[in-house]
Write a protein that holds these residues in place. Structure first.
Motif, PDB file in Angstrom:
ATOM      1  N   UNK A  51       0.812  -1.200   0.000  1.00 34.38           N
ATOM      2  CA  UNK A  51       0.000   0.000   0.000  1.00 34.38           C
ATOM      3  C   UNK A  51       0.847   1.252   0.000  1.00 34.38           C
ATOM      4  N   UNK A  52       0.175   2.375   0.157  1.00 33.65           N
ATOM      5  CA  UNK A  52       0.825   3.673   0.189  1.00 33.65           C
ATOM      6  C   UNK A  52       0.296   4.464   1.379  1.00 33.65           C
ATOM      7  N   UNK A  53       1.166   5.213   1.977  1.00 30.78           N
ATOM      8  CA  UNK A  53       0.784   6.147   3.035  1.00 30.78           C
ATOM      9  C   UNK A  53       1.085   7.537   2.492  1.00 30.78           C
ATOM     10  N   UNK A  54       0.107   8.415   2.551  1.00 30.47           N
ATOM     11  CA  UNK A  54       0.257   9.776   2.025  1.00 30.47           C
ATOM     12  C   UNK A  54      -0.053  10.781   3.111  1.00 30.47           C
ATOM     13  N   UNK A  55       0.567  11.949   2.983  1.00 34.76           N
ATOM     14  CA  UNK A  55       0.247  13.057   3.883  1.00 34.76           C
ATOM     15  C   UNK A  55       0.534  14.359   3.148  1.00 34.76           C
ATOM     16  N   UNK A  56      -0.350  15.328   3.351  1.00 40.95           N
ATOM     17  CA  UNK A  56      -0.174  16.651   2.752  1.00 40.95           C
ATOM     18  C   UNK A  56       0.644  17.532   3.681  1.00 40.95           C
ATOM     19  N   UNK A  57       1.631  18.206   3.110  1.00 37.39           N
ATOM     20  CA  UNK A  57       2.475  19.160   3.820  1.00 37.39           C
ATOM     21  C   UNK A  57       2.393  20.486   3.079  1.00 37.39           C
ATOM     22  N   UNK A  58       2.910  21.542   3.678  1.00 39.76           N
ATOM     23  CA  UNK A  58       2.925  22.851   3.018  1.00 39.76           C
ATOM     24  C   UNK A  58       3.664  22.785   1.687  1.00 39.76           C
ATOM     25  N   UNK A  59       4.658  21.924   1.607  1.00 43.34           N
ATOM     26  CA  UNK A  59       5.462  21.800   0.390  1.00 43.34           C
ATOM     27  C   UNK A  59       4.846  20.835  -0.623  1.00 43.34           C
ATOM     28  N   UNK A  60       3.729  20.226  -0.276  1.00 46.13           N
ATOM     29  CA  UNK A  60       3.057  19.285  -1.173  1.00 46.13           C
ATOM     30  C   UNK A  60       2.829  17.940  -0.520  1.00 46.13           C
ATOM     31  N   UNK A  61       2.247  17.032  -1.277  1.00 45.54           N
ATOM     32  CA  UNK A  61       1.955  15.714  -0.763  1.00 45.54           C
ATOM     33  C   UNK A  61       3.200  14.827  -0.803  1.00 45.54           C
ATOM     34  N   UNK A  62       3.397  14.047   0.261  1.00 41.19           N
ATOM     35  CA  UNK A  62       4.482  13.072   0.294  1.00 41.19           C
ATOM     36  C   UNK A  62       3.859  11.690   0.367  1.00 41.19           C
ATOM     37  N   UNK A  65       5.596   4.181   0.038  1.00 46.44           N
ATOM     38  CA  UNK A  65       5.065   2.881  -0.398  1.00 46.44           C
ATOM     39  C   UNK A  65       5.615   1.800   0.506  1.00 46.44           C
ATOM     40  N   UNK A  66       4.785   0.804   0.798  1.00 48.90           N
ATOM     41  CA  UNK A  66       5.253  -0.313   1.606  1.00 48.90           C
ATOM     42  C   UNK A  66       4.778  -1.634   1.025  1.00 48.90           C
ATOM     43  N   UNK A  67       5.609  -2.653   1.222  1.00 50.68           N
ATOM     44  CA  UNK A  67       5.298  -4.026   0.838  1.00 50.68           C
ATOM     45  C   UNK A  67       5.711  -4.894   2.008  1.00 50.68           C
ATOM     46  N   UNK A  68       4.868  -5.821   2.379  1.00 52.38           N
ATOM     47  CA  UNK A  68       5.166  -6.733   3.482  1.00 52.38           C
ATOM     48  C   UNK A  68       5.152  -8.168   2.963  1.00 52.38           C
ATOM     49  N   UNK A  69       5.740  -9.059   3.714  1.00 53.31           N
ATOM     50  CA  UNK A  69       5.890 -10.453   3.293  1.00 53.31           C
ATOM     51  C   UNK A  69       4.587 -11.234   3.298  1.00 53.31           C
ATOM     52  N   UNK A  70       3.593 -10.783   4.028  1.00 53.43           N
ATOM     53  CA  UNK A  70       2.358 -11.550   4.164  1.00 53.43           C
ATOM     54  C   UNK A  70       1.604 -11.634   2.843  1.00 53.43           C
ATOM     55  N   UNK A  71       1.079 -12.823   2.558  1.00 51.28           N
ATOM     56  CA  UNK A  71       0.183 -12.992   1.422  1.00 51.28           C
ATOM     57  C   UNK A  71      -1.167 -13.475   1.941  1.00 51.28           C
ATOM     58  N   UNK A  72      -2.198 -13.246   1.152  1.00 50.28           N
ATOM     59  CA  UNK A  72      -3.572 -13.549   1.545  1.00 50.28           C
ATOM     60  C   UNK A  72      -4.299 -14.205   0.381  1.00 50.28           C
ATOM     61  N   UNK A  73      -5.313 -15.019   0.671  1.00 49.82           N
ATOM     62  CA  UNK A  73      -6.030 -15.708  -0.406  1.00 49.82           C
ATOM     63  C   UNK A  73      -6.887 -14.780  -1.272  1.00 49.82           C
ATOM     64  N   UNK A  74      -7.290 -13.628  -0.745  1.00 51.16           N
ATOM     65  CA  UNK A  74      -8.117 -12.724  -1.548  1.00 51.16           C
ATOM     66  C   UNK A  74      -7.553 -11.311  -1.521  1.00 51.16           C
ATOM     67  N   UNK A  75      -7.904 -10.561  -2.564  1.00 51.38           N
ATOM     68  CA  UNK A  75      -7.458  -9.170  -2.655  1.00 51.38           C
ATOM     69  C   UNK A  75      -8.051  -8.332  -1.523  1.00 51.38           C
ATOM     70  N   UNK A  76      -9.309  -8.592  -1.154  1.00 55.60           N
ATOM     71  CA  UNK A  76      -9.947  -7.850  -0.064  1.00 55.60           C
ATOM     72  C   UNK A  76      -9.247  -8.085   1.272  1.00 55.60           C
ATOM     73  N   UNK A  77      -8.884  -9.339   1.542  1.00 56.39           N
ATOM     74  CA  UNK A  77      -8.166  -9.626   2.793  1.00 56.39           C
ATOM     75  C   UNK A  77      -6.813  -8.925   2.815  1.00 56.39           C
ATOM     76  N   UNK A  78      -6.121  -8.947   1.690  1.00 56.38           N
ATOM     77  CA  UNK A  78      -4.823  -8.273   1.610  1.00 56.38           C
ATOM     78  C   UNK A  78      -4.987  -6.763   1.782  1.00 56.38           C
ATOM     79  N   UNK A  79      -6.048  -6.193   1.212  1.00 58.64           N
ATOM     80  CA  UNK A  79      -6.302  -4.756   1.345  1.00 58.64           C
ATOM     81  C   UNK A  79      -6.598  -4.392   2.795  1.00 58.64           C
TER      82      UNK A  79
END
Length: 99
Positions: A51-62, A65-79
């Protein structure tokens, strides 16, 4: 093991074809001033936590991105798990994730 690490690095660094990288699958979740956007992708018969973590700052959005080792049987569970992991990252690191 090396190919898994290479694939993860490629995805984090923005490599690979456009078809390999999946867009966020759900609306962003607001949490403590951050937005968490789950973006799991298909991997070895399941879906990888990502997924992605975003935050707005005075200088713009930062974005972090993160990826973890866990896998899941469905896209919804992974989300759903990506949202949980995003909250954990925010709680542990706060704005430091953008350094």
């Amino acid at each position: 093991m090396a190919s898994i690490l290479k694939d993860l690095w490629s995805r984090l660094a923005g490599g690979g074809s456009a078809g390999e990288r999946e867009e966020p699958v759900a609306e962003a979740v607001e949490y403590k001033g951050f937005r968490i956007r789950p973006a799991p992708y298909s991997a070895k018969g399941g879906y990888q936590t990502a997924g992605m973590i975003e935050k707005d700052f005075e200088t713009g959005m930062k974005e972090h991105r993160f990826v973890r080792a866990e896998t899941h049987p469905s896209k919804d569970e992974a989300a759903n798990f990506a949202i949980t992991k995003g909250k954990q990252i925010i709680d542990e690191q706060g704005d430091r994730i953008f350094r």
